[in-house]
Design an enzyme around this catalytic site. Sequence first.
Site, PDB file in Angstrom:
ATOM      1  CG  LEU A   1      -2.106  -0.947   1.176  1.00 53.35           C
ATOM      2  CD1 LEU A   1      -2.943  -0.814   2.435  1.00 53.35           C
ATOM      3  CD2 LEU A   1      -2.977  -0.716  -0.053  1.00 53.35           C
ATOM      4  N   GLY A   2       2.001   1.186   0.629  1.00 52.87           N
ATOM      5  CA  GLY A   2       2.835   2.385   0.636  1.00 52.87           C
ATOM      6  C   GLY A   2       4.002   2.269   1.586  1.00 52.87           C
TER       7      GLY A   2
ATOM      8  CB  VAL B   1       1.248   0.300   4.999  1.00 52.40           C
ATOM      9  CG1 VAL B   1      -0.122  -0.188   5.437  1.00 52.40           C
ATOM     10  CG2 VAL B   1       1.799   1.293   5.995  1.00 52.40           C
TER      11      VAL B   1
ATOM     12  CE  LYS C   1       2.972   2.566   9.719  1.00 50.38           C
ATOM     13  NZ  LYS C   1       2.490   3.735  10.442  1.00 50.38           N
TER      14      LYS C   1
ATOM     15  CG  ASP D   1       4.807  12.988  13.807  1.00 47.98           C
ATOM     16  OD1 ASP D   1       5.018  14.186  13.584  1.00 47.98           O
ATOM     17  OD2 ASP D   1       5.027  12.079  12.990  1.00 47.98           O
TER      18      ASP D   1
END
Lengths: 615, 278
Positions: free
Chosen positions: B18-19, B26, B41, B134
């Site tokens: 996914l990325g 992920v 992840k 964050d």
Amino acid sequence: MSRSTGTVCGAMADHRLITMAALWIHVFRHQRLERSEPLTRAETTVGTRAFCDLVLKGPGIEPIHGRLVPRTADEVEFRPADGGPAVSVTPRCPLQLSDFSLALEVRQEFSSTPRQLLDRVLELLPELWAKEDEKQIFRTLLDTLFVAFAAEWGAFFTLGEKGGEPSILYSRGERSIGVSDRISKTVIGQILADRRPVLVADVRTDPSLSQAHSIPVNVRSVIASPLLREDRIEGIVYLESAESRQFYSEDERDLLGRICNLAADHVARARSSRELARENERLGELHRTQVAGDQSLGQLVGTSPAMRALIAQIHQVAATDVTTLVLGESGTGKELVSKAIHHLSARRDAPFVAVNCMALPDELVESELFGHVKGAFSGATSDHLGRFEMAHRGTLFLDEIGELSLRVQVKLLRVLQERVIQRVGEAKERPVDVRLIAATNSNLEGQVSSGAFRDDLFFRLSVFPIRLPPLRERVEDLPVLIEHFIQMFNHALRRSVRGVDDRAMAVLTAHLWPGNVRELRNVIEAAFVRETKERLSPESLFLFSTRKPAASSTDTEWPEGLEEAKLAFEKRHILDALEKSGGRIQPTLQRLRISRSNLYKKLALFGIDPATVKH
Amino acid sequence: MDLHIGDLLGDYRLEKLLGRGATGIVYLATQGATGQKVAVKVLHFDEKVCSGAATRFERERALLSEIHHPNVVRILDWAIEGGCSFIVMELLTGPTLRERLTRGPIAGPDLVRFGSQLLGALGAIHKAGILHRDLTPSNLILEGDRLVVLDFGLAKLVGEQTISQFRSLQLSLAYAPPERYQGLKQTAASDIYQAGVVLFEASVGRHPFPETDASKLVTSHLFRTPPRATSLNAALPPFIDEFLAKALKKNPLERYRDAASMEDDWSFLFRAADSHRG
């Protein structure tokens, strides 16, 4: 103060010198006191919402009901948010808001009576007379005045050589970061112009500070005074009182002025007696002045735009705690700048520890930085404290960071991320609180792309890069710098050289200064030894050629003097070896068969930047 | 440890990449037993760089599993194996707030709901004893009407192991509270500040300090007062400037005490504006 001052206070109540006036708001609801708060802001919002400064929750109160704005020392104005007419609030006339009653109180807090203040000053004098060293006198003076005048923040400013920018020698007390710089600048500027003590009774209403209004102000009142001797300013005592706490008066300004006059006289006396004593120990002075580099910003000489921008950046970064990367050719003063950052930062009272990564052989770097325990490796006969631990709560300066091996880079990165170190040969993690300033004269980005420097470490280090301009980019500073060094060596060598002649100035201006300010200093120092006239002439200047060395030694015009010729040859030879080694240190060492520290000394002496010596 | 599409991680079969983000890789995966689609992840720990990261990851993960809030990403499962850790999360398909903001500010009821959900999630995170640390538009997913907060504290755990380090450093600089530059401890008030920056950006469509230069950003966060949001977007409710000013105070002690009181003021802003119009 141990003696009883009860009756004295009563008798002198009307002449109290130091008053602390604070505006307080007492919030009553149905005649019951709910709470009391000082009005410390230029504007205090009142309403039911949490975003208001004074939250009043009750029927009839709007989300933002209005604003309280202090007008004078004993009057506040309430401005309704719906645009209704403003209402004056004074101690005699409380403000009714629905169920609430807001009562204003002017709190007079007395920190010292004049008698107490004079007692303090009298106590101070013998201590001052006992001090011989100027800096100690200044420090004692500031310490005592800071307490006596109940200041929130105080500083002793000194002027650089030749009336340069004033810089802080010592400071006392807490001051919010960066907040009131402009006020002190304005006040100091006024003193430099008038040479008289200054009072700013209320910084919020003072017209000369109108510009400072755009910044948040945490200061109420300021007094400052110069230490004058024969119309020369030796230094400036500067005291700020806390916001909404204390107003200084004209009396206090005058008293401060008189104390400073006494102190200035003493400084003059101490100085002349010290100069007498110095007659006896003239020899060896030269060597000592080389070492006596003062840490203050006053050492950064120059007025060019590049230099002014640099000084502004130093102030900016000193106010923060971020890791800083100082970039500059050798001899531009990277360590000086790092020290200035340290001394302007909140860590100034903790150690400044400098490490030159190039001067350390690789196998020693780790134990030097992180320390080791007994038996960690052969030769480790006892525990050894690393530089990180030495710099705890202070600043660690890593010069020539590009020389670190990849293995050490990983360890350094870990320290920056975890804020703990491990001594070599020990599993225990020890927390360290260190601000890191790294410096390099090489192209670190280039090393990153070639893989010689870890990119993640590079990004960590370069949060706030500061680039030091090479001397050739700020030739307009040359005259000031030359004058600075002439004064310095006049003082150290008890000479009275008056400057450089026109021909010499032309030669100096044409030079490219590959070794930057350090090279300039060495050239002036050498000229002092050779020159017998009042002004330095070109004949006394010994400038190394900035061009590449000639192809064969027979082409070279060596200087006539044996010492000069030896030096010139040495430089040529080292350059040669460096060039053959592609600018790398290790192979150069092997070629020349000298120690690393020796080579490093020579590079500094000749102003050679190994990074620029490449094929 | 190399992973490939089709590999089985415990009960989860990896189906698609996914990325790659700042905090790990992920994958889309399917749970064998139920056929449920999930996101997995994978975080790499470089033990040379951050020793103890695995322990801290474990501690925070345990705390995270305690949070049950509709606007906090649901953690379904987790494992640590061969220097890698896997977190199995609900599969989210919506755009990030950053992506959404390229089309301009969020307006009307969307903005009210968005802010309330963000602050509600933050309250739940704080109640569990965790700081997000964050909070940026890249870590907020808009799943239809539902906002989902991602990546708490994890970014800090993995030790910045990606190619886009410089970019992620820049990004976190843009959202870092002043205390971070003063070497002070981060507290819940630091998250409040970050939420203030995010809400500013969502309402106006741009960051309060749009500088790209790192040192200018640092000075802005430390010293500069942010512009008034209403001067940049006139459609915003009155008092939003006071609201944002309170969240973005330089002194952590002067900010909102907690996410709940901030949420209370936030929803008030829009109620007041509505009744004003009505």
